[in-house]
Scaffold this active site. Structure first.
Site, mmCIF file in Angstrom:
data_model
loop_
_atom_site.group_PDB
_atom_site.id
_atom_site.type_symbol
_atom_site.label_atom_id
_atom_site.label_comp_id
_atom_site.label_asym_id
_atom_site.label_seq_id
_atom_site.Cartn_x
_atom_site.Cartn_y
_atom_site.Cartn_z
ATOM 1 N N THR A 168 7.490 -1.559 1.405
ATOM 2 C CA THR A 168 6.822 -1.632 2.701
ATOM 3 C C THR A 168 5.588 -2.516 2.655
ATOM 4 O O THR A 168 4.925 -2.592 1.628
ATOM 5 C CB THR A 168 6.401 -0.203 3.129
ATOM 6 O OG1 THR A 168 7.562 0.599 3.266
ATOM 7 C CG2 THR A 168 5.608 -0.197 4.414
ATOM 8 N N GLY A 221 4.068 3.197 0.436
ATOM 9 C CA GLY A 221 4.056 4.469 -0.269
ATOM 10 C C GLY A 221 5.273 5.317 0.006
ATOM 11 O O GLY A 221 5.340 6.461 -0.432
ATOM 12 N N GLY A 222 6.251 4.767 0.744
ATOM 13 C CA GLY A 222 7.493 5.489 0.959
ATOM 14 C C GLY A 222 7.266 6.846 1.587
ATOM 15 O O GLY A 222 6.488 7.023 2.534
#
Length: 538
Positions: A352, A433-434
């Site tokens: 991301t 950071g998922g």
């Protein structure tokens, strides 16, 4: 499942933090008209160019976002998804959800039986049901980034698309140096890169070795795609770009068809809202996990306890409200709900990028775009230069789950941007950071408006919780060295049934936070030192 215990040796070796790239001059400085932060200097340079051309805060954020699809193909692409928040100068906040749906022709029963690439056939209780494949053509949903750009531009853009995307087109055509993060990601997923003709042509040199950091990365096919999008963004969904993407995906075995692309629409909607101390926070609604962020921020209990509860609720309750019922009260911890031990998706490593921007008039953008795992599905369509995401890997194959894979459904989303306000202060936050994004941001949010030095705040040691998303087999709390109240956190984690371990240093998996704000002291921005990023006040 093993009994959780305090055993740092149980964790596999974790990547050491790379040295942070030098910040551009002006980082965390006050003054000017727009403050912006991004995880790569090319994004901030693109924003500077369009602001100099007369662009506003939305144009700056979009220029940075487009440049990142060129410089960071392992983390984001026009073949990925986008979630954003926009605050206008009058204080109105809107959410942009441009998360693409699964193909109408998706054969879910084939996935459950294990004949279409899922990890094992369906048997037993929920924890033993098959998972979606981690990559490949069946994990590609309709990419939402381009429609999301257009929707955001419609909320507050000043410049025409060809001027906003011009820096990105030039980067793709003329080349951008391979950064350390891209070189590392290529080595980490070398088998995937070499297996795909499009990725290998882009990232493997004539010697057969991955392009090293500093090598020129030229993407003429992507430059042409970006030029088509700049001329008419709809070409990505109904024009020549769409035709090429659909044909390429069909050859690879994807069920996506032209009608799936043509049917995509970005959703502009009301955000979720919560009060935390003196701050009011806004987050995106489902299928984004924004409710989990607000649940943690607004909880009266300890942060770790709230994060663990929010994590369990999210895994059991998050889905697409367009295709099923989503229990928002349960996600927000406002109602008791039983949750099951459900299978988790793949580790979204390097998934991301976040861009945050705030203007002197109080308007703000926080934008996150993603391919999910590094290089997404592991597929680059050569005629368009587009890396395709694997957001579909986040679907559940458990019957009745809110995030169950269904034709036309959007998968549960990790993307979790946030905007906060308090007595005239405006803060834009976002991070890589998922699945850990809510608790990463929550550890920053309480101090972001008052911190004298944003860079120091973002460098402060953090903790994360997770399991497969952290590369471990059991639910775990993992702390960076020097975390405040580490002893209390360890004790709380063990009470919550979490194993405990430590990163060896500040670590990528603790997130790359981007922050921009307007306070009484003026504008400021900072990029997390865990990233390659930069910040600027213009």
């Amino acid at each position: 499942m093993r009994t959780p215990r305090e055993n740092p040796a149980a964790l596999p070796p974790m990547r050491p933090l790379r040295a942070a790239a030098p910040q551009l001059a002006g980082d965390d400085a006050a003054g000017g008209g727009i403050a912006i932060a991004a995880p790569h200097p090319a994004g901030v340079a693109a924003a500077q160019a369009v602001v100099a051309d007369g662009g506003g805060v939305v144009d700056a954020a979009l220029a940075a976002a487009a440049a990142l699809t060129v410089a960071y193909p392992h983390q984001c692409s026009v073949g990925g998804d986008l979630v954003a928040l926009f605050r206008s100068a009058d204080g109105t906040v809107r959410a942009v959800l441009s998360a693409g749906a699964a193909a109408q022709a998706l054969d879910v029963e084939a996935l459950r039986s294990g004949v279409s690439g899922s990890t094992r056939p369906a048997t037993g209780p929920p924890g033993e049901w098959p998972r979606m494949p981690p990559g490949g053509p069946l994990t590609v949903t309709v990419p939402g980034v381009v429609a999301g750009w257009a929707a955001l531009a419609g909320l507050g853009g000043r410049l025409p698309p060809h001027r906003v995307l011009a820096p990105a087109v030039a980067l793709a055509r003329d080349g951008v140096p391979v950064c350390d993060g891209l070189a590392r990601a290529t080595r980490a997923r070398l088998d995937v890169v070499k297996a795909d003709p499009g990725l290998s042509a882009l990232l493997i040199g004539a010697s057969g070795e991955p392009l090293p950091a500093g090598a020129a990365l030229r993407q003429p096919a992507l430059a042409a795609t970006l030029e088509s999008v700049a001329a008419d963004w709809r070409s990505f969904y109904t024009g020549e770009v769409a035709r090429r993407l659909v044909e390429g995906l069909r050859k690879l075995g994807s069920p996506l068809r032209a009608s799936d692309f043509a049917g995509h629409r970005a959703e502009v909607c009301e955000p979720l809202r919560g009060e935390a101390g003196a701050m009011t926070w806004w987050a995106a609604p489902p299928p984004s996990q924004g409710a989990s962020l607000l649940a943690v921020l607004t909880s009266a209990g300890g942060l770790l306890t709230a994060a663990r509860a929010a994590e369990s609720r999210r895994d059991a309750l998050l889905g697409d409200p367009r295709t099923g019922t989503v229990d928002l009260d349960g996600l927000m911890l406002r109602a008791d709900r039983a949750v099951d031990d459900l299978p988790q998706g793949p580790k979204p490593a390097g998934d991301t990028v976040a861009v945050t921007a705030v203007a002197a008039d109080g308007s703000a953008v926080t934008l996150i775009q993603s391919v999910f795992q590094s290089f997404g599905s592991g597929l680059l369509e050569p005629s368009t230069g587009v890396v395709l995401h694997n957001r579909g890997s986040a679907f559940s194959l458990v019957p009745g789950h809110p995030g169950e894979a269904r034709p036309g459904a959007r998968p549960p989303h990790t993307l979790c941007p946030a905007i906060g306000t308090s007595q005239g202060d405006v803060v834009a936050l976002g991070c890589q950071g998922g699945r850990a994004q809510p608790w990463i941001l929550a550890q920053v949010a309480g101090d972001v408006a008052e911190a004298r030095d944003l860079t120091t705040l973002l460098a402060r040691p953090r903790w994360v919780i997770g399991a497969r998303d952290l590369g471990v087999d059991v639910p775990s709390l993992v702390l960076e060295p020097g975390v405040h109240d580490a002893g209390v956190l360890r004790a709380t984690a063990l009470d919550l049934g979490l194993a405990v371990a430590e990163f060896p240093a500040l670590h990528d998996d603790a997130g790359h936070v981007q922050a921009a704000r307007l306070t009484r002291e003026g504008l400021a921005a900072a990029s997390d030192p865990r990233a390659d990023g930069a910040a600027w006040v213009m």
